[in-house]
Design a protein around this motif. Structure first.
Motif, PDB file in Angstrom:
ATOM      1  N   SER A  46     -48.717  39.468 -62.725  1.00 20.02           N
ATOM      2  CA  SER A  46     -48.113  40.798 -62.792  1.00 20.02           C
ATOM      3  C   SER A  46     -46.714  40.818 -62.192  1.00 20.02           C
ATOM      4  CB  SER A  46     -49.003  41.824 -62.087  1.00 20.02           C
ATOM      5  OG  SER A  46     -49.097  41.516 -60.714  1.00 20.02           O
ATOM      6  N   SER A  79     -55.914  41.996 -48.502  1.00 20.85           N
ATOM      7  CA  SER A  79     -56.887  43.041 -48.195  1.00 20.85           C
ATOM      8  C   SER A  79     -57.986  42.992 -49.254  1.00 20.85           C
ATOM      9  CB  SER A  79     -56.200  44.398 -48.198  1.00 20.85           C
ATOM     10  OG  SER A  79     -55.567  44.600 -49.447  1.00 20.85           O
ATOM     11  N   PRO A 120     -59.033  44.968 -51.791  1.00 21.45           N
ATOM     12  CA  PRO A 120     -58.698  45.136 -53.213  1.00 21.45           C
ATOM     13  C   PRO A 120     -57.973  43.922 -53.811  1.00 21.45           C
ATOM     14  CG  PRO A 120     -58.191  47.125 -52.011  1.00 21.45           C
ATOM     15  CD  PRO A 120     -58.498  46.080 -50.987  1.00 21.45           C
ATOM     16  N   ASN A 137     -45.507  48.870 -55.036  1.00 25.99           N
ATOM     17  CA  ASN A 137     -45.472  48.188 -56.337  1.00 25.99           C
ATOM     18  C   ASN A 137     -45.680  46.677 -56.232  1.00 25.99           C
ATOM     19  OD1 ASN A 137     -45.398  49.087 -59.003  1.00 25.99           O
ATOM     20  ND2 ASN A 137     -43.366  48.229 -59.351  1.00 25.99           N
ATOM     21  N   GLN A 138     -46.208  46.223 -55.115  1.00 21.47           N
ATOM     22  CA  GLN A 138     -46.485  44.781 -54.984  1.00 21.47           C
ATOM     23  C   GLN A 138     -47.802  44.503 -54.270  1.00 21.47           C
ATOM     24  OE1 GLN A 138     -42.993  43.293 -52.950  1.00 21.47           O
ATOM     25  NE2 GLN A 138     -43.784  43.930 -50.966  1.00 21.47           N
ATOM     26  N   GLY A 139     -48.714  45.479 -54.298  1.00 22.42           N
ATOM     27  CA  GLY A 139     -50.064  45.214 -53.817  1.00 22.42           C
ATOM     28  C   GLY A 139     -50.293  45.372 -52.335  1.00 22.42           C
ATOM     29  N   ASP A 140     -49.301  45.872 -51.604  1.00 25.64           N
ATOM     30  CA  ASP A 140     -49.462  45.960 -50.153  1.00 25.64           C
ATOM     31  C   ASP A 140     -50.006  47.297 -49.673  1.00 25.64           C
ATOM     32  OD1 ASP A 140     -48.604  43.407 -49.619  1.00 25.64           O
ATOM     33  OD2 ASP A 140     -46.500  43.971 -49.465  1.00 25.64           O
ATOM     34  N   THR A 151     -65.146  47.979 -58.664  1.00 26.98           N
ATOM     35  CA  THR A 151     -64.530  47.407 -57.461  1.00 26.98           C
ATOM     36  C   THR A 151     -63.118  47.959 -57.290  1.00 26.98           C
ATOM     37  OG1 THR A 151     -63.561  45.476 -58.570  1.00 26.98           O
ATOM     38  CG2 THR A 151     -65.803  45.240 -57.734  1.00 26.98           C
ATOM     39  N   ALA A 152     -62.725  48.168 -56.049  1.00 22.79           N
ATOM     40  CA  ALA A 152     -61.379  48.686 -55.759  1.00 22.79           C
ATOM     41  C   ALA A 152     -60.348  47.607 -56.055  1.00 22.79           C
ATOM     42  CB  ALA A 152     -61.301  49.108 -54.302  1.00 22.79           C
ATOM     43  N   GLN A 153     -59.367  47.942 -56.870  1.00 20.36           N
ATOM     44  CA  GLN A 153     -58.288  46.991 -57.175  1.00 20.36           C
ATOM     45  C   GLN A 153     -56.956  47.740 -57.242  1.00 20.36           C
ATOM     46  OE1 GLN A 153     -58.912  43.999 -60.178  1.00 20.36           O
ATOM     47  NE2 GLN A 153     -61.117  43.985 -59.886  1.00 20.36           N
ATOM     48  N   ARG A 154     -55.883  46.978 -57.253  1.00 19.70           N
ATOM     49  CA  ARG A 154     -54.535  47.548 -57.293  1.00 19.70           C
ATOM     50  C   ARG A 154     -54.063  47.669 -58.741  1.00 19.70           C
ATOM     51  NH1 ARG A 154     -55.280  48.273 -52.254  1.00 19.70           N
ATOM     52  NH2 ARG A 154     -54.080  47.085 -50.732  1.00 19.70           N
ATOM     53  N   LEU A 199     -50.975  45.541 -59.638  1.00 17.06           N
ATOM     54  CA  LEU A 199     -51.095  44.087 -59.772  1.00 17.06           C
ATOM     55  C   LEU A 199     -51.933  43.694 -60.986  1.00 17.06           C
ATOM     56  CD1 LEU A 199     -51.575  42.805 -56.104  1.00 17.06           C
ATOM     57  CD2 LEU A 199     -49.487  42.944 -57.449  1.00 17.06           C
ATOM     58  N   ASP A 246     -58.704  48.544 -45.020  1.00 19.53           N
ATOM     59  CA  ASP A 246     -57.598  47.827 -44.376  1.00 19.53           C
ATOM     60  C   ASP A 246     -56.418  47.564 -45.305  1.00 19.53           C
ATOM     61  OD1 ASP A 246     -58.298  45.620 -45.886  1.00 19.53           O
ATOM     62  OD2 ASP A 246     -58.619  44.270 -44.195  1.00 19.53           O
ATOM     63  N   GLY A 247     -56.629  47.777 -46.597  1.00 19.99           N
ATOM     64  CA  GLY A 247     -55.504  47.600 -47.524  1.00 19.99           C
ATOM     65  C   GLY A 247     -54.868  48.916 -47.945  1.00 19.99           C
ATOM     66  N   LEU A 269     -52.554  51.903 -46.672  1.00 18.83           N
ATOM     67  CA  LEU A 269     -51.673  52.298 -45.575  1.00 18.83           C
ATOM     68  C   LEU A 269     -51.448  53.804 -45.587  1.00 18.83           C
ATOM     69  CD1 LEU A 269     -48.958  49.482 -45.789  1.00 18.83           C
ATOM     70  CD2 LEU A 269     -51.143  49.491 -44.579  1.00 18.83           C
TER      71      LEU A 269
END
Lengths: 288, 153
Positions: A38, A102, A104, B39-42, B53-56, B59, B128-129, B131
């Motif tokens: 990505s 993390s 996810p 925009n970079q998964g942080d 499942t939780a995903q970004r 990404l 924890d991911g 913010l």
């Protein structure tokens, strides 16, 4: 965004992936977890190849005849939480998996993608190298297996031949007295590593008979400190030999400044983290 | 190409470049709860559920969503009938600017779907991911624990 992508293909088995890669060459980009893909901005890519739908399922984690078979599409979170794998080398691969970003992110990243697209700071490849894992590859002509030493002798993308892909990773179940440990040193809880160390030790009585000390985040790929291992083999694991091994690892480290830290600090931390990881692996092996 | 997904329980086909970020597609299709942060998964502001499942979303590429089941916070509840998690967030004052809230809620939902009785540490690990730059995390964690208790009743 991969702006010139026209199509996304969903091959059903590794052979089909290989055929697509043969036809499309550099126009094809493999998607597994997608976290690396990505961020790609290559205008030459026109075909995306999603390899996560292959059968037989390539996200399996199975155990047979003294070996663990880890499918290339195994998600890092599955690896981190796997009860059986927590028994292998004291769960060091699970610890390394748990160090990746993390939750996810771990839900998306695949073991195969992480192993092949390895970045300087990637955590699981360091553990795989220390554990002496094997890498099963499928290519146009034949299947072949590489040792971790060979797979990470250069960047895996330069090791893989054209149209060749990683199918699975195998980890042997160690016998005899042994221990392992993984240690990630980073600035915050899920920042990328400043130093990663993974250590596997084997013992004959209380004498170290074999050692693999893998270090990550200092070069483009993880590497084995053979000098550190030499300082341990044939000796009892005690303060003097551990400190000598840690010093040897530092002397063998070739690294550079980057956005996270300077070369000198990273070299110092290699010595500290190698020492701590050997101590932990030793404690795990000797039941301290 | 056409991307076929099940979004919030509805089967749809989206016309999209398969190399487009899924976050862009979702926002273009009207799912404004999916926020663009780093925009970079942080940061976790674009967290969605992909097959539970939780995903970004930032990404993932649109092509990867083909055939998948996606959930955004639009499906969680309504103003008249909020989801238990949403109600708990309101009651605990766990929102300030609200930008991180959709992502927090979906990470929390994924946790409670998998583990109906999480500990404080489990909630911290699940979030924890994500913010939050305004409220801190104490009230958010308390809200998730409260919601887990209500869901068990």
């Amino acid at each position: 965004m991969i702006e010139n992508a026209k199509v996304c293909l969903y091959p059903k088995n590794p052979g089909e992936v290989v055929r697509i890669l043969e036809q499309e060459g550099r126009r094809a980009l493999i998607l597994a977890g997608g976290t690396t893909a990505s961020q790609v901005r290559d205008p030459g890519v026109t075909t995306l190849v999603d390899i996560t739908r292959m059968a037989p399922p390539t996200d399996a984690l199975t155990h047979e005849d003294g070996e663990w078979f880890l499918g290339c599409n195994l998600r890092i979170q599955q690896l981190a939480a796997h009860a059986g794998l927590k028994q292998v080398f004291c769960g060091m691969l699970c610890d390394a998996a748990l160090s990746v970003g993390s939750r996810p992110i771990r839900n998306a990243v695949t073991l195969g993608g992480n192993a092949v697209s390895v970045f300087r700071w990637s955590d699981p490849p360091v553990a795989l190298l220390a554990m002496d894992a094997s890498f099963d590859l499928v290519g146009p002509e034949r299947e072949r297996t590489l040792t971790a030493d060979r797979f990470y002798s250069r960047h895996p993308r330069r090791i893989l031949k054209p149209a060749e892909i990683l199918k699975r990773i195998r980890v042997g179940v160690p016998s005899g007295r042994h221990g392992g440990a993984f240690f990630k040193f980073a600035r915050t809880a899920f920042d990328l590593a400043v130093v990663d160390v993974a250590v596997c030790l084997w013992f004959d009585s209380d004498i170290c008979s074999r050692a693999r000390v893998a270090i990550g985040a200092t070069r483009n790929v993880p590497w084995l400190s053979t000098r550190a291992a030499r300082m341990l083999v044939g000796k009892r694991l005690e303060g003097k030999s551990i400190r000598a091994a840690a010093r040897a690892a530092r002397e063998e480290t070739k690294t550079a400044d980057d956005i996270r830290t300077g070369r000198e600090y990273r070299e110092q931390m290699v010595e500290v983290i190698v020492r701590r990881t050997i101590e932990r692996a030793g404690d795990n092996a000797l039941g301290v | 190409m056409d991307i076929h997904v099940n979004i919030n329980g509805q089967a749809v086909a989206w016309r999209a470049n398969p190399g487009e970020n899924l976050l862009d597609v979702l926002r273009r299709e009207g799912f404004a709860s999916v926020k663009r942060g780093c925009n970079q998964g942080d940061c976790g502001a674009c967290t969605i559920l992909v097959d539970g499942t939780a995903q970004r979303a930032c990404l993932l590429l649109a092509g990867q969503a083909e055939g998948r089941s996606l959930v955004t916070v639009e499906a969680l509840g309504t103003p008249a009938e909020p989801h238990v998690l949403q109600q708990a967030v309101v009651e605990h004052g766990a929102v300030q600017c609200g930008f991180c809230t959709p992502g927090m809620l979906l990470s929390a939902k994924a946790l409670l779907d998998e583990n109906p009785s999480p500990t404080y540490a489990d909630v911290c690990a699940a979030l924890d991911g994500n913010l939050c730059r305004c409220t801190g995390y104490k009230k958010i964690i308390e809200a998730v624990l409260d919601a887990s208790g209500r869901l068990r009743k």
